[in-house]
Design a protein around this motif. Structure first.
Motif, PDB file in Angstrom:
ATOM      1  N   PRO A 291     -13.100 -24.183 -43.948  1.00 26.35           N
ATOM      2  CA  PRO A 291     -12.312 -23.316 -45.087  1.00 26.35           C
ATOM      3  C   PRO A 291     -11.237 -23.855 -45.609  1.00 26.35           C
ATOM      4  N   VAL A 292     -11.041 -23.376 -46.940  1.00 28.04           N
ATOM      5  CA  VAL A 292      -9.936 -23.833 -47.833  1.00 28.04           C
ATOM      6  C   VAL A 292      -8.433 -23.359 -47.495  1.00 28.04           C
ATOM      7  N   HIS A 293      -8.627 -22.303 -47.146  1.00 29.28           N
ATOM      8  CA  HIS A 293      -7.075 -21.549 -46.749  1.00 29.28           C
ATOM      9  C   HIS A 293      -7.106 -20.620 -45.695  1.00 29.28           C
ATOM     10  N   PRO A 294      -6.146 -20.062 -45.200  1.00 29.35           N
ATOM     11  CA  PRO A 294      -6.198 -19.087 -44.248  1.00 29.35           C
ATOM     12  C   PRO A 294      -6.235 -17.837 -44.800  1.00 29.35           C
ATOM     13  N   GLU A 295      -6.659 -16.982 -43.962  1.00 32.05           N
ATOM     14  CA  GLU A 295      -7.035 -15.416 -44.362  1.00 32.05           C
ATOM     15  C   GLU A 295      -6.177 -14.510 -43.049  1.00 32.05           C
TER      16      GLU A 295
END
Length: 343
Positions: A291-295
């Motif tokens: 993934p690119v970024h945290p969620e």
């Protein structure tokens, strides 16, 4: 060429605006924003604000489908943009009346998230399927990847302020999103006193609603241009939605935050069988990449967690993933959809 257009939503009309710049000698008719021409119905006539409105729009929608079918008889081709609840029945009705009328569907229904049977209907009633995500070819046999419209519409790259550390807060555009996230955002902002804090308030939200929805926002600098706010920031906290993909493409490190009613969240997770919520992460997952970024979701959306991610997120890794994402999407879509219509 005369083109029948069905564009019921603000995002669809933004995509249409860029598409029209690629089309020469084309006259449009149908449903779209009044700034783009003289529609049969303006986009604003289909906004829904409550149960009474929903019922009214249902009957108006059936009437609009009938009028659009009649209008299609005087058009060379049909362009449908997003809005599957309206556009799939419209495509069916047009094909039944005019079987040889070519229908192009741009911004395909997100069957990879839910309602996968919609793919069969789109394939049955539409001739050209213009996909904006490469992985959609797994769900639509005849999908043609045309690029992503955000790469046409984002005209700047990240240029963070040199004067002070700047953080953008994007709580969304719906009342429910804003009222749930703003208390968390305000507490987070208060814990970062030396930083410049930008609060993105969509320009279409009426001034009288801002105080009711956002509360006391004196600690923020209010801005209306999402792209500019994100581009000049060192970091961002972004409500789930298209803004997360925009932020990823601009290249500003961010955390996706999502907070809903418990029942709504559980129902959503039951129906949507995806490991991620953010579009950038969904794209990467289908590509077999990290993934690119945290969620973060629900109870994890609190000031302590937001501050922790702000301090610890690997920003150099984010830069690499952002570039990787851009390479996957490759280019904008307006030119190729224009070619598809012109053929």
């Amino acid at each position: 060429m005369r083109l029948l257009v069905s564009a019921l939503e603000p995002s669809a009309n933004l995509h249409l605006k860029y598409l029209l710049e690629e089309l020469e000698g084309v006259e449009i008719a149908g449903i779209f924003d009044r700034s783009l021409g003289e529609p049969l119905y303006g986009m604003d006539e289909f906004s829904v604000m409550g149960i009474v409105d929903v019922l009214a729009k249902y009957f108006k929608g059936k009437e609009a489908v009938a009028e659009m079918v009649s209008l299609s008889g005087n058009c060379d081709k049909v362009l449908l943009i997003d809005a599957p609840a309206f556009n799939i029945p419209l495509a069916k009705a047009i094909k039944e009346r005019y079987p040889k009328k070519e229908i192009v569907y741009y911004i395909l229904p997100k069957v990879w998230a839910w309602k996968r049977k919609r793919a069969e209907k789109v394939e049955r009633y539409c001739d050209r399927l213009a996909s904006i995500f490469p992985f959609e070819r797994q769900f639509y046999r005849r999908a043609e990847y045309v690029g992503n419209p955000l790469l046409d519409e984002i005209h700047l790259t990240r240029h963070p302020s040199e004067e002070s550390e700047t953080i953008a807060f994007l709580p969304g555009s719906r009342k429910s999103e804003i009222t749930r996230l703003m208390p968390v955002f305000k507490a987070t902002a208060e814990a970062l006193p030396e930083r410049r804090k930008l609060l993105v308030v969509p320009s279409f939200i009426a001034p009288e609603k801002v105080e009711a929805w956002y509360g006391d926002i004196r600690s923020f600098e209010v801005v209306h241009d999402t792209h500019e706010a994100v581009a000049q920031s060192h970091f961002a906290f972004v409500c789930s939605g298209t803004a997360t993909l925009e932020t990823a493409l601009i290249g500003t490190p961010f955390v996706l935050v999502y907070k809903a009613r418990t029942l709504d969240y559980k129902v959503g997770r039951f129906f949507v069988k995806l490991p991620h919520v953010g579009l950038a992460n969904i794209i990467m997952d289908f590509e077999g990449k990290s993934p690119v970024h945290p969620e973060i979701f629900q109870d994890d959306v609190n000031p302590e967690k937001l501050l922790e991610l702000y301090e610890t997120m690997d920003r150099s890794r984010f830069d690499e993933k952002s570039q990787e994402l851009r390479a996957i999407l490759a280019h904008g879509s307006a030119k190729r959809v224009g070619e598809m219509i012109a053929q």
